[in-house]
Every structure is written in structure tokens, then in C-alpha cells.
Motif scaffolding. Sequence first.
Motif, PDB file in Angstrom:
ATOM      1  N   SER A 165      -4.011  -2.925  12.757  1.00  0.00           N
ATOM      2  CA  SER A 165      -4.417  -1.674  12.124  1.00  0.00           C
ATOM      3  C   SER A 165      -3.272  -1.189  11.234  1.00  0.00           C
ATOM      4  O   SER A 165      -2.168  -1.750  11.273  1.00  0.00           O
ATOM      5  N   PRO A 166      -3.489  -0.159  10.442  1.00  0.00           N
ATOM      6  CA  PRO A 166      -2.397   0.374   9.622  1.00  0.00           C
ATOM      7  C   PRO A 166      -1.159   0.756  10.426  1.00  0.00           C
ATOM      8  O   PRO A 166      -0.036   0.705   9.897  1.00  0.00           O
ATOM      9  N   GLN A 178     -10.738  -4.127   5.170  1.00  0.00           N
ATOM     10  CA  GLN A 178     -11.724  -3.066   5.328  1.00  0.00           C
ATOM     11  C   GLN A 178     -11.156  -1.898   6.133  1.00  0.00           C
ATOM     12  O   GLN A 178     -11.673  -0.782   6.058  1.00  0.00           O
ATOM     13  N   TYR A 179     -10.083  -2.146   6.882  1.00  0.00           N
ATOM     14  CA  TYR A 179      -9.483  -1.110   7.714  1.00  0.00           C
ATOM     15  C   TYR A 179      -8.152  -0.616   7.163  1.00  0.00           C
ATOM     16  O   TYR A 179      -7.409   0.089   7.849  1.00  0.00           O
ATOM     17  N   PHE A 180      -7.835  -0.975   5.917  1.00  0.00           N
ATOM     18  CA  PHE A 180      -6.610  -0.540   5.264  1.00  0.00           C
ATOM     19  C   PHE A 180      -6.949   0.107   3.927  1.00  0.00           C
ATOM     20  O   PHE A 180      -7.934  -0.256   3.283  1.00  0.00           O
ATOM     21  N   THR A 181      -6.123   1.059   3.520  1.00  0.00           N
ATOM     22  CA  THR A 181      -6.325   1.700   2.230  1.00  0.00           C
ATOM     23  C   THR A 181      -5.617   0.910   1.135  1.00  0.00           C
ATOM     24  O   THR A 181      -4.730   0.081   1.407  1.00  0.00           O
ATOM     25  N   ALA A 182      -5.988   1.188  -0.102  1.00  0.00           N
ATOM     26  CA  ALA A 182      -5.313   0.558  -1.242  1.00  0.00           C
ATOM     27  C   ALA A 182      -3.829   0.915  -1.251  1.00  0.00           C
ATOM     28  O   ALA A 182      -2.981   0.081  -1.599  1.00  0.00           O
ATOM     29  N   LYS A 183      -3.491   2.116  -0.847  1.00  0.00           N
ATOM     30  CA  LYS A 183      -2.096   2.545  -0.804  1.00  0.00           C
ATOM     31  C   LYS A 183      -1.305   1.750   0.225  1.00  0.00           C
ATOM     32  O   LYS A 183      -0.156   1.349  -0.021  1.00  0.00           O
ATOM     33  N   GLU A 184      -1.898   1.515   1.381  1.00  0.00           N
ATOM     34  CA  GLU A 184      -1.221   0.741   2.427  1.00  0.00           C
ATOM     35  C   GLU A 184      -1.022  -0.713   2.005  1.00  0.00           C
ATOM     36  O   GLU A 184       0.031  -1.324   2.263  1.00  0.00           O
ATOM     37  N   ASN A 200     -15.184  -4.710  -3.377  1.00  0.00           N
ATOM     38  CA  ASN A 200     -14.503  -3.558  -2.773  1.00  0.00           C
ATOM     39  C   ASN A 200     -13.166  -3.957  -2.161  1.00  0.00           C
ATOM     40  O   ASN A 200     -12.170  -3.224  -2.269  1.00  0.00           O
ATOM     41  N   LYS A 236      -8.995  -3.159  -3.649  1.00  0.00           N
ATOM     42  CA  LYS A 236      -7.911  -2.538  -2.887  1.00  0.00           C
ATOM     43  C   LYS A 236      -6.562  -3.180  -3.208  1.00  0.00           C
ATOM     44  O   LYS A 236      -5.528  -2.710  -2.723  1.00  0.00           O
TER      45      LYS A 236
END
Length: 288
Positions: A43-44, A61-67, A132, A136
Motif C-alpha cells: 500500500s502507499p 490502482q491503489y496508488f496516486t499519481a503523486k505517489e 487510467n 498515473k
Amino acid sequence: MSKFHYKSFLWAVLCCIAVATMISSCGSGDGIKYRYGVFLGASPDDLKYMDEYEKVVIDAQYFTAKEIAALKDSGHTVYSYINLGSVEDFRPYYKDYEGITLEVYENWEEEKWVDVSKAEWQSFVVDELAVNIINKGVDGLFVDNTDVYYHYPTDEIFDGVTNILKGFKNLDTYVIINGGDAYVTEYAKRNSELDSIMDAENQETIFSKINWDDETFTSNEKNETEYFQEYVDLVSGYGKDVYLLEYTTDSGLIQKIDDYCAEKGYTYYASDKLELLAPAQKKGSQKK
């Protein structure tokens, strides 16, 4: 220049050099020690455990583009899991495609095989799901369950897998097929090339074996090891990268894997967890 001013000047220069060095080393990947890590259960909150790994596989799918950008800015190549041939009941789109699912995936009761010949699944996986994920900022796709063709070896399923993989390649991204020996071998036989569908192979359990009854690990049978060695050599012969994902804590077996990959120019990661969680097993990590 006076002695005082010279010392001040020299100190200022040294400070500037030190600051410049800190800036250049921050996010430069200087702390990277290992070549490859597969962290699909991460996870992040686990990002810190990936610091030492040059190439990492996550479920974007469980991470943001920023992460993901933070990982890449610190010197990592980031690949994302994508499920081509089955669907898990915890995915938000499961109910949308449950009607075209097939049998339950053995050993993974929350997952079902999908009829990949269906146009709606092909369109969703390529035009929505993959797009999608790529948007990211990931560097490529780690494509699972092309083995749907092994379980349902029809021309319709073969063509469905092919359409999806070619769709991924048309998105101008790096495509790693996880497993898929039956499909990839058949595609190579029919087309005498692999460029249209993949850039790399990730093969699980060439040397190790999972005992599914109690989820423990042991060594694979000799004939199985030799079969998969021949398979990855086939893929490599077409100019594709080869990654091994093994499940073991056996130091002797890990050394055998390390020696094999050094000889072949392959890359590996040996996990001590079936769930591929972080933090990673250091003794199973291939050094840069």
C-alpha cells in the motif's frame, strides 16, 4: 584577499558544493541496492520499503499519481499490475463483468476467469483500465493471467488475449507478461515474433514451488525447472527481457537462482511471502 576573507570565501564555496551535492543526490537513487522487487500486496504506507529497489512492481490502482511520481523521482522504475484474464471480487468493477466470468480461479477463491473473447472486456481492460493506470505515470504494465488461454485453449480466447496485449502495446508502454507460457509459445509458433505483444517475461517458480495446502515453499521438480528454463530461453531468444519471481527463504536455492540469472543475464526477486507484501526479503533480492 585577506586571510579572513579568503577563509570566508572558501567556506562559502564548500557550503555551496555541499548543498549542490545534497540536491543532486536527493532523489538520484543513490540508496538503490537491488535490481527488482515485486510488491503487489503493498500500500502507499509501504513506499519507504521500496527505497532500495531499482525496478518495482505495484498495483497502481491503489496508488496516486503523486505517489508514483515520488517513486520515479527517487530513481525507481515503476510497473503496475493489470489483470488481463480474470477478475477479483474486491475490484470496484467486478459486478460489471461478473456476467462474463467463467470458473473460479483455483487457489484464489475470490477470483474468476473471464471470457476474454468478449468485446466489452477487451475494450474495458485496454481503453479504460490500462489507460487510467498509465496516466498515473507508470513505466509499464505487469500483465497477469494470460494463462486464461491455458485453461480455455480456443481460438476465440487466443484472439482475445492477443487483442488486449496488442492494445497495451499500442499505448506505447512496456509490457511484461507474467507467466503465460502456453499462450506466448503458441503466439511465437504462429507468428515467429513477439514484438507485437510483449517486451518482457516474468516467470514465477522456475526453481521454487508453492505447496498450496499450507502455503509453504520448497524446491521445484527438475522437469518443471527445465521446462520453464526452456520457455524463458525461448522468450529471451526473441530479444525480450526475462524476470524471475521465486517464492523461497532457502539461502542455498536463492544462490542457485542468483548464479543462473548471472549466467543468463536475467533478473530475479525471491519473495518470502506469497502475498508479495513489503518490506522485502533482503536475502532474496538481487544486488545491482
